[in-house]
Design an enzyme around this catalytic site. Structure first.
Site, PDB file in Angstrom:
ATOM      1  N   ASP A  96     -33.747 -18.897  32.537  1.00  0.00           N
ATOM      2  CA  ASP A  96     -34.391 -19.093  31.245  1.00  0.00           C
ATOM      3  C   ASP A  96     -35.234 -20.363  31.299  1.00  0.00           C
ATOM      4  OD1 ASP A  96     -34.878 -19.030  28.473  1.00  0.00           O
ATOM      5  OD2 ASP A  96     -32.874 -18.228  28.091  1.00  0.00           O
ATOM      6  N   ASP A 196     -38.836 -18.933  27.129  1.00  0.00           N
ATOM      7  CA  ASP A 196     -38.459 -19.224  25.751  1.00  0.00           C
ATOM      8  C   ASP A 196     -39.711 -19.429  24.877  1.00  0.00           C
ATOM      9  OD1 ASP A 196     -36.199 -19.997  23.970  1.00  0.00           O
ATOM     10  OD2 ASP A 196     -37.231 -21.925  23.905  1.00  0.00           O
ATOM     11  N   GLU A 246     -40.298 -14.525  25.309  1.00  0.00           N
ATOM     12  CA  GLU A 246     -39.776 -14.452  23.951  1.00  0.00           C
ATOM     13  C   GLU A 246     -40.917 -14.829  23.017  1.00  0.00           C
ATOM     14  OE1 GLU A 246     -36.313 -16.290  21.109  1.00  0.00           O
ATOM     15  OE2 GLU A 246     -37.551 -17.573  22.338  1.00  0.00           O
ATOM     16  N   HIS A 320     -28.363 -14.159  21.769  1.00  0.00           N
ATOM     17  CA  HIS A 320     -27.571 -15.312  21.320  1.00  0.00           C
ATOM     18  C   HIS A 320     -28.084 -15.907  20.010  1.00  0.00           C
ATOM     19  CE1 HIS A 320     -31.064 -16.709  23.412  1.00  0.00           C
ATOM     20  NE2 HIS A 320     -30.912 -17.888  22.838  1.00  0.00           N
ATOM     21  N   ASP A 321     -29.178 -15.366  19.475  1.00  0.00           N
ATOM     22  CA  ASP A 321     -29.720 -15.878  18.205  1.00  0.00           C
ATOM     23  C   ASP A 321     -29.512 -14.898  17.055  1.00  0.00           C
ATOM     24  OD1 ASP A 321     -30.796 -18.134  19.489  1.00  0.00           O
ATOM     25  OD2 ASP A 321     -32.675 -17.108  19.927  1.00  0.00           O
TER      26      ASP A 321
END
Ligand code: NOJ
Length: 550
Positions: A96, A196, A246, A320-321
């Site tokens: 990531d 990200d 993302e 995870h969000d």
């Protein structure tokens, strides 16, 4: 070109996956212990969220050193072993890359604070006085996006937490530094990257107040973003690797450009529009039932739009969000198993590359925390205060957090019915969900009818059937808000997929020649087809998913 249609990605949030050394905090050795579990699911890629040195204000999305491993997660030797362990199992490890910002603990930012002009130019600083904030832009985690540094007489931009300073991508030196990071991990044997919030890296030339919103329209899919991504990809040799960006509040047109192979930017995009259909007036921190019509329309637009323009989607509900999907769009009380399976099939059988977030494959639910002391997430804690300051009672604020907090997906992975759900010997950093004795990997692996077994089947089918991995998609029942239905075609092959999005029974009249189809997959035993008075009728049970093959 890399074939992506038959691949499946599994996402791990290392802090909550498996603790190997008994400190209540998941780690890299813990992941290594579970590689055979992942191999058993037959996933192709493993994306782990950041494990770099970090103060962990945002659980690793605040990177202080891109070249070193946070000791809480292990050592570089552990990382090398993880890469080797993945390679042995033919699993590609994806790392990531948090390149929009660094932690304010990063050496570059420290040098900037110490007055080094060269490093001040690595970030977005603006001269000013404490009473004159450069713009009215808001941080995604609440409050102003600017922080004043009195010693410098300057403000710096942070679109996220105050400890996450935005990098200045206009500076070629910054871009070179970030390419070096990619080359370093690529040389170590990493097989792909997740970037990200990569569509907010390019800021406008002039910074001005946003009189219509929080500032995002000025920097979302910003002026040079495509140029920068092309440069990054070309100069690091990652065009043939799996890369996923993302994208925050992005547009279909931009995602086509990011992911069309001819553009050589990224292999695919995450967009979040389908996960905002339960935001009241666009506000995440509100309570609302999902708008099914809006959800269907978004899938139709994005699937068809990407297909027509040779773009490629990442398919997902969870990360995870995001709160857990079975608690959010399903019914974890009355139809836990049925709705978890239906939600899985509904996205896995579309056109794109599916992502499974740890615990999703066993139907993990929201945390159901009832006290603010149980929360850990910086965004949730900030918003709790904001909700109170807006006049909400503690109970109301906690109810909103219970539905919306990112901590819902960060609870420890439920491995077994043993102490701490088999995650750790010690008290975990965040509480285990009470339902772990009923919902856990050990139990579900033994049950051919479990959610886990259903996910395994979906992965198997994607590898087996070209119609899933390469077929075209066409939506059916467009005006029916309760049913998400589509057809996939590839050469002579055809699949028809029906998903009842509701907890009620639904009867459809269809023009399909039933005799030519057989049931390939479903979450109910009995067949739902009927031929009555010459009409073809299909009865869908609550949250039923039904996949027919020609
Ligand atoms: C998106 C990540 O998924 C999220 O966890 C993080 O807080 C923000 N980007 C900021 O890096």
């Amino acid at each position: 070109m890399l074939e992506l249609g038959n691949k499946v990605v599994y996402q791990i949030y290392p802090k909550s996956f498996k603790d190997s050394n008994g400190d209540g905090h998941g780690d890299i050795r813990g992941i290594i212990q579970k590689l055979d579990y992942l191999k058993g699911l037959d996933i192709d890629y493993l994306w782990i969220t950041p494990v770099f040195v970090s103060p962990m204000n945002d659980n690793g999305y605040d990177v202080a050193d891109y070249y070193r491993i946070n000791p809480r997660f292990g050592t570089m030797k552990d990382m090398d072993d993880l890469i080797a362990g993945c390679n042995e199992r033919n699993i590609g490890l994806m790392m990531d890359m948090v390149f929009n910002h660094t932690s304010t603990d990063h050496e570059w930012f420290r040098k900037a604070l110490a007055g080094e002009k060269e490093y001040q130019d690595y970030y977005i600083f603006r001269d000013g006085t404490p009473d004159q904030v450069p713009t009215n832009w808001q941080s995604k985690f609440g409050g102003s996006a600017w922080e004043y540094v009195p010693e410098l007489g300057k403000w710096y931009l942070h679109l996220y937490d105050v400890s996450q300073a935005d990098l200045n991508w206009e500076n070629p030196k910054v871009r070179e530094e970030l390419k070096k990071v990619i080359r370093f991990w690529k040389d170590k044997g990493v097989k792909g990257f997740r970037f990200d919030v990569v569509n907010v890296i390019s800021k406008p030339e002039v910074f001005e107040d946003d009189l219509e919103g929080d500032g995002r329209r000025f920097y979302t899919d910003g002026p040079h973003v495509h140029e920068y991504l092309k440069e990054l990809t070309a100069n690091t040799g990652i065009a043939d690797m799996i890369t996923v960006g993302e994208m925050s509040s992005t547009s279909l047109d931009n995602c086509v450009r990011y992911s069309n192979p001819e553009e050589k930017e990224l292999s695919m995009c995450f967009n979040f529009h389908h996960l905002k259909v339960d935001y009241k007036n666009g506000d995440k921190w509100s309570l609302m039932e999902p708008d099914h019509m809006a959800l269907k329309k978004l899938f139709e637009d994005w699937q068809e739009g990407m297909q027509e323009n040779n773009g490629w989607n990442a398919l997902f509900w969870c990360n995870h969000d995001q709160p857990r999907i079975v608690s959010r769009f399903g019914d974890e009380k009355r139809y836990w198993k049925e709705s978890a399976k239906m939600l899985a099939a509904s996205v896995h059988l579309m056109r794109g590359t599916p992502y499974i977030y740890q615990g999703e494959e066993i139907g993990m639910t929201n945390a159901h925390y009832t006290d603010i002391s149980q929360y850990r997430d910086v965004e949730s804690l900030n918003y709790y205060e904001i909700l109170l300051s807006e006049g909400k009672s503690k109970e109301e604020a906690l109810e909103i957090l219970a539905a919306k907090s990112r901590d819902n997906s960060r609870t420890p992975m439920q491995w077994s019915a043993e102490k701490n759900a088999g995650f750790s010997e010690a008290e975990p950093w965040i509480s285990v969900i009470e339902n772990y004795k009923d919902i856990n990997v050990e139990k579900e692996m033994q049950d051919p009818d479990s959610i886990y077994s259903f996910y395994k089947k979906l992965i198997e089918l994607r590898k087996e059937k070209a119609v899933i991995s390469q077929g075209t998609i066409e939506f059916l029942e467009r005006d029916n808000a309760d049913v998400l239905a589509y057809k996939r075609n590839y050469k002579e092959e055809e699949l028809v997929v029906f998903n009842n999005l509701t907890g009620g029974k639904i009867v459809l009249q269809m023009n399909l020649e039933w005799k030519t189809y057989h049931k390939l997959l479903g979450n109910y035993e009995s067949s739902s087809r009927d031929e009555k008075d010459g009409r073809n009728e299909i009865v869908l049970q609550p949250y039923e998913t039904l996949v027919l093959e020609k």
